[in-house]
Design a protein around this motif. Structure first.
Motif, PDB file in Angstrom:
ATOM      1  N   GLU A  87       0.902  -0.820  -0.220  1.00 33.46           N
ATOM      2  CA  GLU A  87       0.144   0.259  -0.399  1.00 33.46           C
ATOM      3  C   GLU A  87       0.755   1.411   0.084  1.00 33.46           C
ATOM      4  N   ASP A  88       2.026   0.955   0.501  1.00 40.40           N
ATOM      5  CA  ASP A  88       3.010   2.763  -0.050  1.00 40.40           C
ATOM      6  C   ASP A  88       3.854   3.079  -0.840  1.00 40.40           C
ATOM      7  N   VAL A  89       3.157   1.601  -2.354  1.00 38.29           N
ATOM      8  CA  VAL A  89       4.010   2.614  -3.871  1.00 38.29           C
ATOM      9  C   VAL A  89       2.306   2.146  -4.166  1.00 38.29           C
ATOM     10  N   GLU A  90       2.211   3.888  -4.818  1.00 38.40           N
ATOM     11  CA  GLU A  90       1.195   4.019  -5.763  1.00 38.40           C
ATOM     12  C   GLU A  90       1.221   3.895  -7.228  1.00 38.40           C
ATOM     13  N   GLY A  91       1.063   2.817  -7.723  1.00 37.11           N
ATOM     14  CA  GLY A  91       0.316   2.937  -9.172  1.00 37.11           C
ATOM     15  C   GLY A  91       1.010   1.009  -9.658  1.00 37.11           C
ATOM     16  N   ALA A  92       1.550   0.807 -10.318  1.00 40.76           N
ATOM     17  CA  ALA A  92       1.887  -0.778 -10.938  1.00 40.76           C
ATOM     18  C   ALA A  92       3.192  -1.243 -10.622  1.00 40.76           C
ATOM     19  N   VAL A  93       3.316  -1.918 -10.007  1.00 39.26           N
ATOM     20  CA  VAL A  93       5.238  -2.297  -9.754  1.00 39.26           C
ATOM     21  C   VAL A  93       5.740  -3.314 -10.603  1.00 39.26           C
ATOM     22  N   TYR A  94       6.596  -3.013 -11.656  1.00 42.37           N
ATOM     23  CA  TYR A  94       7.220  -3.613 -12.577  1.00 42.37           C
ATOM     24  C   TYR A  94       8.000  -4.958 -12.578  1.00 42.37           C
ATOM     25  N   LEU A  95       8.667  -6.025 -13.161  1.00 42.91           N
ATOM     26  CA  LEU A  95       9.597  -6.916 -12.139  1.00 42.91           C
ATOM     27  C   LEU A  95       9.983  -7.278 -14.123  1.00 42.91           C
ATOM     28  N   VAL A  96      11.144  -6.723 -14.899  1.00 42.65           N
ATOM     29  CA  VAL A  96      11.680  -7.573 -15.872  1.00 42.65           C
ATOM     30  C   VAL A  96      12.358  -8.431 -16.033  1.00 42.65           C
ATOM     31  N   SER A  97      12.043  -9.535 -16.596  1.00 40.77           N
ATOM     32  CA  SER A  97      13.345 -11.281 -16.192  1.00 40.77           C
ATOM     33  C   SER A  97      13.069 -12.016 -17.255  1.00 40.77           C
ATOM     34  N   THR A  98      14.553 -11.736 -17.565  1.00 41.77           N
ATOM     35  CA  THR A  98      14.670 -13.686 -18.459  1.00 41.77           C
ATOM     36  C   THR A  98      14.144 -14.447 -17.901  1.00 41.77           C
ATOM     37  N   SER A  99      14.878 -15.610 -18.129  1.00 42.60           N
ATOM     38  CA  SER A  99      14.518 -17.035 -17.942  1.00 42.60           C
ATOM     39  C   SER A  99      15.233 -17.371 -16.349  1.00 42.60           C
ATOM     40  N   ALA A 100      16.464 -16.115 -15.753  1.00 44.19           N
ATOM     41  CA  ALA A 100      16.536 -15.815 -13.941  1.00 44.19           C
ATOM     42  C   ALA A 100      15.552 -16.713 -13.380  1.00 44.19           C
ATOM     43  N   GLY A 101      13.865 -15.825 -14.525  1.00 44.79           N
ATOM     44  CA  GLY A 101      12.801 -15.692 -13.043  1.00 44.79           C
ATOM     45  C   GLY A 101      12.385 -16.676 -13.369  1.00 44.79           C
ATOM     46  N   GLU A 102      12.239 -17.469 -14.310  1.00 39.86           N
ATOM     47  CA  GLU A 102      11.393 -18.781 -14.652  1.00 39.86           C
ATOM     48  C   GLU A 102      11.292 -19.516 -13.654  1.00 39.86           C
ATOM     49  N   VAL A 103      12.685 -20.414 -12.989  1.00 34.60           N
ATOM     50  CA  VAL A 103      12.563 -21.624 -12.060  1.00 34.60           C
ATOM     51  C   VAL A 103      12.815 -20.746 -11.058  1.00 34.60           C
ATOM     52  N   GLY A 104      12.898 -21.684  -9.953  1.00 34.83           N
ATOM     53  CA  GLY A 104      13.784 -21.549  -8.519  1.00 34.83           C
ATOM     54  C   GLY A 104      13.028 -20.826  -7.945  1.00 34.83           C
ATOM     55  N   VAL A 105      12.161 -19.905  -8.286  1.00 36.48           N
ATOM     56  CA  VAL A 105      11.845 -18.346  -7.741  1.00 36.48           C
ATOM     57  C   VAL A 105      10.349 -18.479  -7.562  1.00 36.48           C
ATOM     58  N   ASP A 106       9.809 -18.202  -6.155  1.00 38.23           N
ATOM     59  CA  ASP A 106       8.426 -17.716  -5.950  1.00 38.23           C
ATOM     60  C   ASP A 106       8.394 -16.506  -5.888  1.00 38.23           C
ATOM     61  N   LEU A 107       8.251 -17.065  -7.236  1.00 35.30           N
ATOM     62  CA  LEU A 107       7.346 -14.831  -7.762  1.00 35.30           C
ATOM     63  C   LEU A 107       5.986 -15.434  -8.278  1.00 35.30           C
ATOM     64  N   ASP A 108       5.399 -14.165  -7.606  1.00 37.21           N
ATOM     65  CA  ASP A 108       3.126 -14.495  -7.724  1.00 37.21           C
ATOM     66  C   ASP A 108       2.879 -13.023  -8.136  1.00 37.21           C
ATOM     67  N   ALA A 109       2.800 -13.110  -9.480  1.00 39.38           N
ATOM     68  CA  ALA A 109       2.212 -11.580 -10.115  1.00 39.38           C
ATOM     69  C   ALA A 109       1.150 -11.509 -10.633  1.00 39.38           C
ATOM     70  N   ASP A 110      -0.044 -10.198 -10.607  1.00 43.40           N
ATOM     71  CA  ASP A 110      -1.306 -10.241 -10.492  1.00 43.40           C
ATOM     72  C   ASP A 110      -0.725 -10.177 -12.413  1.00 43.40           C
ATOM     73  N   HIS A 111      -0.146  -9.714 -13.218  1.00 42.10           N
ATOM     74  CA  HIS A 111      -0.733  -9.296 -14.785  1.00 42.10           C
ATOM     75  C   HIS A 111       0.816 -10.093 -15.001  1.00 42.10           C
ATOM     76  N   MET A 112       0.679 -10.485 -16.847  1.00 43.78           N
ATOM     77  CA  MET A 112       2.320 -10.688 -17.582  1.00 43.78           C
ATOM     78  C   MET A 112       2.087 -10.284 -19.107  1.00 43.78           C
ATOM     79  N   VAL A 113       3.469  -9.689 -19.307  1.00 42.52           N
ATOM     80  CA  VAL A 113       3.413  -9.620 -20.605  1.00 42.52           C
ATOM     81  C   VAL A 113       5.065  -9.772 -20.886  1.00 42.52           C
ATOM     82  N   ALA A 114       4.901 -10.446 -22.214  1.00 45.40           N
ATOM     83  CA  ALA A 114       6.217 -11.309 -22.538  1.00 45.40           C
ATOM     84  C   ALA A 114       6.188 -11.771 -23.851  1.00 45.40           C
ATOM     85  N   ASP A 115       7.613 -11.981 -24.585  1.00 40.31           N
ATOM     86  CA  ASP A 115       7.891 -12.607 -25.600  1.00 40.31           C
ATOM     87  C   ASP A 115       7.150 -13.833 -25.798  1.00 40.31           C
TER      88      ASP A 115
END
Length: 882
Positions: free
Chosen positions: A369-397
């Protein structure tokens, strides 16, 4: 189910370790481990707790199941946020606290820091009794009086190994590492392991170990290698504790015999919520990939959501991140994080603490709640495996289906009432490059279009719906597997023969990854002032370079690991830019390690065809004035050295000092001020020419016997200490009488060769009759005085033992005798005809490998070597040297 009497309740202990009750599939896996009915693979969708295999194995081990003492968790090399290590550290923390409940506070701050547990949660009173029972059961396995009956170690390119897993072979251990580091160690050719320790680490990884291969679809050649080793050991009746292997997959492309979810599992409310988590995938085409991705991502800018952006290449990731950063208001740039596998350690660590990425991790929304607006994470395959990420939406190639399924597992990961994730995937129509992934991507695009009812509709991308997306056409191409042969394994196991002297050793990288493009090898990069100042002083000999970086090895926060081919391109571009700017100062870099060398940073030198081969799986040290690092910690050829601060971030205080005799002016390479008393000093004199000499002083923390504590132990005392430890290990491991006798006889005689006056004098003990096992207080072993004599060589001559295994263990306890001692080694106090015959040594080694297996023999060697190290309290990389 086996007839084992269990003392540890599975359900209560699992909940205490994990924080929630087990799923039915986790209970079923535990039952199969207890019954010694191992599944070859697990096919479990993302988000359903595959890393819980660690806790399940630990509980089975504590309850007496026939499971290995070490669990080796192999993660893909691209993983940057090591969720597996975090999970293991959480288990360790809870076990440690369960043994400290009477302490107030429950442990000293220093001990917590030493164990790396400063950021771990505190054990609750509710679970303390349960975990105390588990802790006691684990401690009984190794009869070890340590305050933690479990070792946790991480072996990754940018992290240093703490060595805990090597200290007591009977102690349960979890080792998390990459295919490259763990795989090369398993094959007796560790990329970061000195030759003396290669058989030691191979034995501990390839025997009495369970290798859990996560995301197996990413490295099928390594899985084929593991299966070959497992099958080979199973055929050897003498294999006491053969290797086990379990493949983990979340892509529904696992082996037919894999253990998966049953209908009962799928009916569990928690499983249903994850399997049916709503994800709507929209497929688009564009000829301006980066612009289209940025434009779509910015459509969420005013919403209170987390958006993950996936792209294949680090270059595209940097472009997307820069464009988003320009569009966001300056005050809002804390809403953006960049994650790749090519970030320097210091910036990687800050990524989890100081950037928007923390909002994508578990409990990250607590301060959202301390952040106004969308928060972004730009990632390569480093974020595909081994990371417990949870996003609301995704944009990708667009990526092949196996990679796409992994990405989908990082959005709306846990599901929930009313939560819907939009996933926008872009097909790049402008790409003209030859790309081996293109056919798989095209097949994946066709599969998605078939599931679209029309151009404006979406594809159901829930975990339940994606089952079956991965097939032979849509998955990433599997590299051609080059099988390991018996002759190749024999060559790999000859670790005391230098590589240049034994050219038939198989290529380890090919065995691990198959026949692939040359972009696979990795190189570690860091920036240190030593290389520039040594060059300025004219000190360019390789021996000095090796000395400096052996004493001040690269630290985890300094390292940046990149594909070798990308590093070569970076060097070419950076050198070209410096030349255009008129910077004519000649700079040198250093390739450090076992085969250190200098590299001129000139256009001619970096164009050499052999450069890529020289950098494969090596460490390159650049001068800080070369520049080339951006604010995110990534290589960037356009970046000049920072105006403030330095790219040298080792922060180890005073490291090296050059003393020039002509003016007696000392030049400090790093640091200044008084040298603390706890540091020792070693002086190396380097000839510059016939008339001038320069002294290079190293300052390093040393472990020596303090004179106030009396002399070091005698040879007899040390041998007895090692013998007692070997007996402890043998009893804990239930080795049987024959092997225990061979090990204890070897321990009782392993240092007899140190009784020679030659060795005693070289160790600083000048009185006749001295027989100490370690150098004199405040002394080091003088290698020149030893005249190439090796004490284990002398021990082999002095022992009364006659058993082959005992003699081999004595001869090999510092890594030699695999298969023989080097030519020129001698014992001046014995007649020449008393020397062991090199051919006889080699034949004995070959016989024992046939009898016990390559990894079995190495494991037996490791038992003695671990006891020797423990008795000597030597835990550094130089511990084998005496």
């Amino acid at each position: 189910m086996s007839e084992i009497a269990t003392a540890v309740d599975f359900d209560r202990s699992y909940k205490a370790l994990m924080g929630f009750a087990p799923y039915p599939w986790q209970r079923r896996l535990y039952d199969r481990m207890m019954a010694d009915d191992w599944p070859a693979a697990l096919d479990i969708p993302t988000g359903l707790g595959k890393t819980s295999v660690m806790a399940i194995w630990l509980l089975a081990l504590a309850n007496g199941a026939a499971v290995p003492r070490r669990l080796i968790y192999v993660v893909n090399r691209r993983t940057i946020v090591d969720q597996a290590s975090e999970h293991a550290r959480g288990v360790l923390s809870l076990l440690y606290q369960s043994g400290q409940r009477d302490e107030k506070p429950w442990a000293t701050a220093q001990r917590i820091a030493d164990l790396g547990l400063s950021d771990q949660p505190t054990l609750t009173d509710e679970h303390a009794p349960t975990l105390a029972t588990l802790r006691d059961a684990l401690a009984a396995l190794s009869d070890d009086d340590t305050d933690v009956p479990l070792a946790i170690s991480t072996l990754r390119g940018e992290l240093a190994d703490n060595g805990d897993w090597r200290r007591n072979p009977a102690r349960p251990a979890i080792v998390v590492g990459t295919v490259d580091l763990l795989g090369s160690d398993l094959l007796f050719r560790g990329y970061r392991t000195a030759w003396r320790s290669r058989s030691f680490q191979a034995g501990l990884l390839g025997h009495d170990a369970l290798i859990v291969h996560d995301e197996v679809h990413l490295t099928p050649p390594f899985q084929a290698l593991l299966e070959w080793i497992v099958a080979r050991q199973r055929k050897q009746q003498a294999a006491l504790r053969p290797l086990r292997c379990m493949a983990l997959s979340a892509t529904s492309d696992a082996a037919p015999e894999a253990m998966g979810l049953t209908e009962a599992d799928r009916a569990e409310p928690g499983v249903v919520r994850r399997l049916r988590a709503e994800k709507r995938l929209f497929l688009h085409e564009t000829d301006k990939l980066v612009d289209a991705i940025v434009e779509r991502a910015l459509q969420y800018a005013d919403q209170q959501v987390n958006v993950v952006v996936f792209v294949r290449s680090p270059d595209d990731a940097q472009k997307v991140e820069k464009k988003l950063r320009r569009e966001l208001k300056p005050a809002d740039r804390g809403r953006l994080a960049l994650l790749t596998g090519t970030i320097r350690g210091q910036e990687r660590d800050a990524l989890l603490r100081e950037t928007a990425m923390r909002y994508f991790l578990p409990k990250g929304d607590e301060d959202r709640e301390d952040v106004e607006g969308a928060v972004y994470l730009v990632s390569t395959s480093a974020g595909e495996v081994g990371v417990d990420l949870d996003a609301d939406h995704m944009v990708a190639d667009l990526a092949p289906a196996d990679s796409l399924v992994q990405r989908l597992g990082r959005v709306n990961r846990r599901g929930g009432e009313g939560r819907v994730a939009d996933v926008h995937v872009y097909v790049d129509t402008s790409s003209k490059d030859k790309d081996p992934l293109a056919p798989a991507r095209d097949a994946t695009a066709s599969l998605l279009r078939e599931r679209q009812a029309g151009p404006e509709t979406w594809v159901d991308a829930s975990p339940e719906a994606t089952r079956g997306w991965v097939n032979g056409e849509t998955r990433t191409p599997v590299p051609e597997v080059l099988p390991l042969t018996e002759a190749g394994l024999d060559a790999l196991s000859l670790t005391s023969i230098a590589g240049d002297d034994w050219p038939i050793v198989p290529n380890v990288s090919t065995l691990l990854h198959g026949l692939v493009e040359e972009d696979l090898p990795q190189t570690t990069v860091l920036w240190r002032r030593e290389v520039e100042l040594l060059h300025d002083a004219g000190v360019l000999d390789v021996a000095t370079l090796r000395q400096v970086f052996r004493r001040y090895a690269p630290l985890s926060h300094e390292r940046l690991t990149v594909p070798t081919h990308r590093l070569v391109e970076f060097l070419k571009e950076r050198v070209k830019r410096r030349a255009k700017q008129g910077d004519e100062k000649l700079l040198h870099a250093a390739i450090v390690g076992q085969e250190a060398t200098w590299l001129q940073l000139t256009a001619e030198a970096v164009q050499e065809d052999a450069l890529a081969a020289a950098l494969r799986h090596r460490t390159l040290v650049l001068p800080p004035t070369f520049g080339g690092l951006d604010a995110a910690g990534m290589l960037d050829a356009t970046m000049e050295p920072p105006a403030e601060g330095s790219l040298d971030i080792a922060d180890t205080g005073q490291r090296v000092r050059l003393q020039f005799p002509e003016d007696e002016v000392a030049r400090l390479l790093v640091g200044a001020g008084e040298v603390p008393d706890k540091f020792g000093r070693l002086v190396l004199t380097i000839p510059l020419d016939e008339k001038q000499r320069v002294s290079l002083r190293f300052y390093r923390e040393v472990e020596r016997y303090d004179g106030d504590e009396g002399p070091p132990p005698t040879v007899d005392d040390h041998n007895e200490r090692v013998r007692c430890l070997v007996v402890q290990y043998a009893e804990a491991l239930e080795l049987g009488d024959a092997l225990t006798r061979a090990l204890t006889d070897a321990a009782a005689a392993h240092d007899l060769g140190k009784r020679r006056q030659l060795w005693q004098s070289a160790a600083g003990h000048r009185k006749p009759g001295d027989a100490y096992a370690k150098p004199a207080p405040r002394s080091s072993l003088n290698w020149r005085d030893l005249q190439r004599y090796r004490h284990e060589f002398g021990s082999l001559l002095d022992t009364d033992a006659s058993e082959d295994l005992t003699l081999h263990l004595i001869a090999s306890h510092h890594g030699r005798a695999r298969p023989h001692f080097p030519a020129g080694m001698f014992d001046p106090e014995r007649a020449e005809n008393a020397y062991p015959d090199p051919a006889a040594l080699a034949c004995r080694f070959a016989r024992l490998q046939r009898e016990h297996g390559h990894w079995g023999l190495a494991w037996l060697e490791a038992l003695l070597r671990a006891a020797d190290r423990a008795a000597s309290s030597e835990v550094t990389a130089e511990e084998d040297s005496v």
